[in-house]
Motif scaffolding. Structure first.
Motif, mmCIF file in Angstrom:
data_model
loop_
_atom_site.group_PDB
_atom_site.id
_atom_site.type_symbol
_atom_site.label_atom_id
_atom_site.label_comp_id
_atom_site.label_asym_id
_atom_site.label_seq_id
_atom_site.Cartn_x
_atom_site.Cartn_y
_atom_site.Cartn_z
ATOM 1 N N GLN A 348 -2.591 -14.977 3.340
ATOM 2 C CA GLN A 348 -3.919 -15.301 3.842
ATOM 3 C C GLN A 348 -4.464 -14.198 4.744
ATOM 4 N N ASP A 349 -3.578 -13.572 5.509
ATOM 5 C CA ASP A 349 -3.962 -12.555 6.483
ATOM 6 C C ASP A 349 -3.306 -11.236 6.104
ATOM 7 N N ILE A 350 -4.105 -10.203 5.872
ATOM 8 C CA ILE A 350 -3.543 -8.920 5.443
ATOM 9 C C ILE A 350 -2.629 -8.314 6.498
ATOM 10 N N GLN A 351 -2.744 -8.760 7.748
ATOM 11 C CA GLN A 351 -1.895 -8.227 8.816
ATOM 12 C C GLN A 351 -0.547 -8.952 8.882
ATOM 13 N N GLN A 352 -0.371 -9.976 8.082
ATOM 14 C CA GLN A 352 0.852 -10.784 8.139
ATOM 15 C C GLN A 352 2.073 -9.951 7.748
ATOM 16 N N PRO A 353 3.139 -9.979 8.557
ATOM 17 C CA PRO A 353 4.360 -9.239 8.196
ATOM 18 C C PRO A 353 4.955 -9.781 6.904
ATOM 19 N N ILE A 354 5.450 -8.873 6.062
ATOM 20 C CA ILE A 354 6.077 -9.256 4.795
ATOM 21 C C ILE A 354 7.383 -8.490 4.666
#
Length: 455
Positions: A348-354
């Motif tokens: 949902q959030d491009i800044q979310q850690p993956i």
């Protein structure tokens, strides 16, 4: 200016030309080297007997034509523009940072973004426009994909830098797919993606916030080139541009890696910037190069109508950042259409850690191939063999390495042995199907490269 880590040896929904003046937009749309819209059908590339068709344009073949079908299949894929692809995520994170951090005088983003320019460029765009001289090793046919002597698939996104500066842009980001004949391993692929940034300053823009700035100047006469500056630049101007560049990039990597990231700068050389630097970050205990940058050569700016300005440029590889930040172990995965890979990046959030969860690690199979090289002095290069292996084996090939060389003591003939590691990214390979591919490589090497097998 793109500074891919290996570029030192080379000498790194679809937004379309955001915030572009209407006059510039019109001029770009009429260029013969622009990509057709991918909203509809993208014309399939065709390599004919007399011509090569790419993105709906036809280019006559000549003795320099060396592009192959498996490379042309990648043209138009635009991984960096595919929503929620890991390369798109990195590009969007960088774009969002610049959009929010740098605002123009009218409240709009200072940096425009260009991520849909055609990868088909002229040789002049790819080399001459960034001051790479005629005869330079980086122009070799063995290192690039030529449609003909005048036209090629770009080897770096900096091929578009001159035209964008000439159009009047002072601050922009540029992203795209680039093509380079290269070795075969988990971190190298003949198609990869780069992103670069350029910022130019007038005398007023650079010195407006400096005490007695109206008494300072970008340029001086009779100066000399030193390790710190170019001959036409004042030391005061260069130091301010250098500070702005390093401050901008430190903010960027802090945004990407976190507030605690350690950064260091390493002096280096590029033909299109001086002084030049590589930025390294400390990541999981190791120093890793993430980008290159520098003060743009004034000769480059003078040649495109920006003689009254001074600027900086930086460049980075999107795959390199994605592999580090998302723990992706193999560059071939970026081309995977396996849902198990792609779904991990739908956030949902491009800044979310993956943190990429590896697909089942299927076992590798390796076969060796040995052959005598042709007698002609310039008749064989390692890149020719790597390209042949990719053309036959495709993404089944994980790595190719030269494991032995031999010179016959009596005849002087030279022999090489390569080890080819095969591994499918989505299933287990059998030795029988690998053997069929390997035998095809052996036959094709003899007919196409003129080698003599030792198998």
């Amino acid at each position: 200016m793109i500074f891919r880590p290996s570029f030192l040896s080379y000498l790194h929904p679809r937004p379309l030309l955001h915030h572009l003046p209407s006059k510039l937009w019109a001029s770009l749309c009429t260029s013969s080297c622009r990509r057709f819209s991918t909203e509809g059908h993208t014309p399939q590339p065709v390599i004919g007997q007399d011509s090569v068709e790419v993105l709906g344009q036809s280019y006559p073949r000549d003795d320099f034509t060396n592009v192959v079908p498996k490379i042309l299949e990648k043209v138009g894929r635009d991984l960096h523009n595919q929503t929620h692809h890991p390369l798109w995520l990195i590009k969007e994170r960088i774009k969002a940072h610049f959009y929010s951090s740098y605002i123009g005088r009218w409240g709009n983003p200072l940096f425009s973004v260009h991520d849909n320019l055609s990868p088909v460029v002229t040789v002049e765009q790819n080399f001459d426009s960034v001051l790479i001289p005629p005869g330079h090793a980086s122009r070799k046919r063995g290192d690039n994909y030529y449609l003909n002597r005048a036209t090629m698939l770009r080897g770096h996104t900096s091929a578009h830098q001159a035209e964008l500066v000439r159009s009047g842009l002072d601050a922009f980001l540029l992203a795209g797919d680039v093509y380079r004949r290269d070795e075969i391993d988990a971190s190298h692929y003949p198609v990869f993606h780069q992103m670069e940034g350029v910022r130019l300053f007038s005398n007023h823009e650079l010195f407006s916030k400096v005490k007695s700035g109206d008494e300072l100047s970008l340029f001086e006469r009779g100066g000399r080139r030193t390790p710190q500056k170019q001959e036409t630049h004042t030391l005061e101007a260069v130091k301010l541009v250098e500070f702005d560049l390093k401050h901008t990039l430190t903010r960027l990597v802090t945004h990407l890696f976190g507030a605690d990231v350690e950064v260091r700068w390493v002096d280096c050389y590029f033909p299109f910037t001086h002084p030049s630097y590589e930025m390294e970050v400390r990541f999981q205990g190791d120093w890793m190069e993430v980008l290159g940058c520098g003060v743009m050569e004034q000769e480059l700016l003078n040649s495109v109508g920006a003689a009254n300005k001074l600027g900086w440029a930086f460049g980075l590889g999107l795959e390199r950042l994605a592999m580090i930040l998302y723990s992706i172990p193999d560059i071939r995965l970026f081309w995977s259409q396996d849902e198990r890979f792609l779904k991990q990046f739908r956030v949902q959030d491009i800044q979310q850690p993956i943190c990429f969860q590896s697909l089942s690690k299927y076992p590798p199979l390796h076969n060796d191939i040995s052959f005598w090289l042709p007698d002609a002095k310039d008749g064989f290069t390692e890149n020719d063999f790597y390209e042949l292996v990719r053309s036959v084996g495709g993404d089944l090939v994980e790595k190719v390495s030269l494991v032995d060389e031999f010179i016959h003591p009596k005849t002087g003939r030279r022999s090489q042995c390569y080890r080819i590691i095969y591994r499918h990214m989505e299933r287990t390979l059998t030795q029988q199907e690998v053997r069929l591919v390997h035998e095809q490589i052996e036959r094709t090497a003899e007919t196409e490269l003129g080698v003599q097998g030792r198998y």
